[in-house]
Design an enzyme around this catalytic site. Structure first.
Site, short mmCIF file in Angstrom:
data_model
loop_
_atom_site.label_atom_id
_atom_site.label_comp_id
_atom_site.label_asym_id
_atom_site.label_seq_id
_atom_site.Cartn_x
_atom_site.Cartn_y
_atom_site.Cartn_z
N GLY A 93 26.13 -61.62 -54.81
CA GLY A 93 25.91 -62.12 -56.16
C GLY A 93 25.83 -63.62 -56.16
O GLY A 93 25.61 -64.23 -55.11
N SER A 101 28.38 -64.35 -49.54
CA SER A 101 27.00 -64.82 -49.44
C SER A 101 26.20 -64.31 -50.62
O SER A 101 26.71 -63.58 -51.46
CB SER A 101 26.38 -64.33 -48.13
OG SER A 101 26.20 -62.93 -48.19
N LYS A 102 24.94 -64.70 -50.64
CA LYS A 102 24.10 -64.37 -51.79
C LYS A 102 24.06 -62.89 -52.10
O LYS A 102 23.92 -62.48 -53.24
CB LYS A 102 22.65 -64.85 -51.60
CG LYS A 102 22.50 -66.21 -51.00
CD LYS A 102 22.34 -66.12 -49.47
CE LYS A 102 23.33 -67.09 -48.84
NZ LYS A 102 23.75 -66.83 -47.48
N ARG A 103 24.18 -62.09 -51.06
CA ARG A 103 24.05 -60.67 -51.35
C ARG A 103 25.26 -60.12 -52.10
O ARG A 103 25.26 -58.98 -52.56
CB ARG A 103 23.80 -59.85 -50.08
CG ARG A 103 24.67 -60.17 -48.89
CD ARG A 103 24.38 -59.18 -47.77
NE ARG A 103 25.52 -58.28 -47.62
CZ ARG A 103 26.62 -58.60 -46.95
NH1 ARG A 103 26.69 -59.78 -46.36
NH2 ARG A 103 27.63 -57.77 -46.87
#
Length: 471
Positions: free
Chosen positions: A250, A246-248
């Site tokens: 990167g 996921s976005k966290r």
RNA sequence: GGCCCGUUAGUCUAGCGGUUAGGACAUCGGCCUCUCACGCCGAGAGCAUGGGUUCAAGUCCCGUACGGGUCACCA
């Protein structure tokens, strides 16, 4: 085997995700390998979250990766439309048919009562399942209702997944789920089945977060009276902590990697190798992938997305390009960074020296901006190499270069060597101060290249600056 | 929690009953060298765990642990 008709069916709620791209890629490869058809369908029934921008971003990402679709939005095809919200009539019709045959029924329960029942079940630590309240009520279209699919209460459904093998689901774990909302919009399982049926999809390859949907979908295919396609569930892509990517973790959008200066052929290469293999081979051209790809070589285990390895793959691809091609493709990145590069001999020379030293075009720009912008002098490099001791060297090199007619490699080399010899020093003692003067740091391409790329005028200017700085 | 799927080095993977468990990224060391990089050479590092089956198990079966997925009028 039938000629494959496969599809990629994203919901347009965001950019094209790395994981989605890989799913699309595997489908595309299978279609291309077998002379089949690759269908793109947009599952935009979640009107809250679907956006036109996301649709555009998905097209954009797929085109960049070179995943062209044979049927779908913008190209059309015999089984359209390819947006689910434009197919509402088809779902209604199929649902009606199921109702007539007693395979689906109207449910008049309100969200409120359902929510209350759910809460109740939770309080009693029971697994909530729709209690079947409306299962045998007569159909009254005038009352607000949703349509539920009638699931057999006993027995089980088994299918043989192309990557995971046989998977059996007892019907007790299923329930009469909603297939059509009150407003006539289908829910995922129904919409996907109806579309796959009507689009004649005969192999469904998707993320393995859908394995638990498969049994209920098979039940729907059977209820609708259509042949059941084959299924291939692809393992998830994880982040470094083994949680779903996921976005966290990167950047997760393919366009982000484009913007960082990855080559689409490298992204494709890396993505396909994450979960699929062909012996010990790491680098594949698109043609090789089309030739070799098979679902039987897709592994069953989730894989951790490793940007470092993708950068390595990208570097390998970059190294294969000619100077001309490299320059042509690097140019936009220099321009985007506000550097006044042009598709000329200088850029080609910059790319030629960057080739072995940087893995992405983003790194090109970052590492070699001093070829197009003033140097940013590293204080430590300055303290060590721009000193009273080295000033004479800088002056001598400056004078030597100024005296040269042209910047032939041999001439520059001769100058550096003779300066080293005259002083009884190693070449490094000459090159390092000059390097700091010309690039601002202690790591750079060879000095002869740097001098040639900067040109005589700029080289002399930077040497003068450095000499002045020493005082 | 129920159900489903998975488990070979830090990571991606090969393996498909008998291998000194192979390759790649990353890491470390060396060579090359005007620095950095490239290249080349080399090193460390792995079958989650416990039971079976078998002459023989990383490979087959079961349990356990761990990880992931899924349980909506989201997809």
């Amino acid at each position: 085997m039938d000629t494959p008709r496969v599809r990629f069916a994203p919901s347009p709620t965001g950019y094209l995700h790395i994981g989605g791209a890989r799913t699309a890629l595997f489908n595309w490869l299978w279609a291309r390998r077998n002379g089949g058809t690759f269908v793109l369908r947009i599952e935009d029934t979640d009107r809250e979250r679907s956006t036109q921008a996301a649709v555009d971003a998905i097209f954009d990402g797929m085109r960049w990766l070179g995943l062209d679709w044979d049927e779908g939005p913008e190209v059309g095809g015999p089984h359209g439309p390819y947006f689910q919200t434009e197919r509402l009539g088809i779902y209604a019709e199929q649902a009606e048919k199921l109702i007539r045959e007693g395979k689906a029924y109207a449910c008049y329960c309100t969200r409120e009562t359902l929510d209350a029942q759910r809460k109740q079940a939770e309080a009693e630590k029971r697994q909530f399942r729709y209690p079947g309240t409306c299962r045998n009520l007569p159909y009254d279209p005038s009352r607000p209702h949703v349509i539920r699919f009638r699931v057999p209460e006993t027995g089980s459904t088994t299918f043989v997944d192309l990557v995971k093998g046989p998977i059996e689901t007892p019907h007790e774990v299923l329930q009469d789920e909603v297939i059509l909302r009150g407003d006539g919009v289908p829910l995922y399982n129904f919409g996907a089945v109806v579309d796959d049926v009507t689009m004649r999809i005969n192999l469904v390859a998707r993320g393995d977060d859908h394995v638990n949907n498969t049994a209920r979908q098979i039940l729907m295919y059977e209820a609708l009276g259509y042949p059941v396609p084959k299924f291939a569930h692809l393992p998830m892509i994880l982040g470094a902590d083994k949680a779903r990517l996921s976005k966290r973790h990167g950047a997760t959008s393919v366009t982000a990697y484009r913007d960082m200066g990855f080559l689409p052929e490298a992204v494709v290469n890396y993505l396909v190798r994450l979960g699929w293999s062909h012996g010990d081979q790491e680098l594949f051209t698109r043609e090789e992938l089309v030739r070799y790809f098979d679902f039987k070589d897709v592994g069953a285990t989730a894989g951790v997305f490793n940007p470092e390895k993708m950068a390595w793959v990208n570097h390998e691809w970059l190294k294969k390009l000619s100077d001309e091609e490299l320059a042509r493709r690097a140019l936009p990145y220099f321009l985007a960074a506000g550097l006044p590069a042009a598709d000329d001999a200088k850029l080609r020379h910059v790319c030629a020296v960057a080739r072995e030293r940087a893995r992405t075009f983003g790194e090109y720009v970052q590492q070699f901006r001093y070829f197009y912008a003033p140097i940013q002098l590293d204080p430590k490099a300055k303290a060590k190499f721009l000193t009273a001791d080295t000033k004479p060297i800088l002056e001598a090199v400056r004078a030597g270069l100024a005296a040269l007619e042209t910047l032939e490699t041999e001439a520059i080399e001769k100058l550096f060597h003779s300066e080293a010899e005259q002083r009884g020093l190693g070449l490094g003692k000459i090159a390092q101060p000059v390097r700091v003067a010309l690039t601002g740091g202690t790591a750079s391409p060879g000095m002869y290249d740097v001098v040639q790329i900067l040109g005589k005028e700029e080289t002399l200017r930077r040497l003068d600056d450095a000499i002045r700085l020493v005082g």
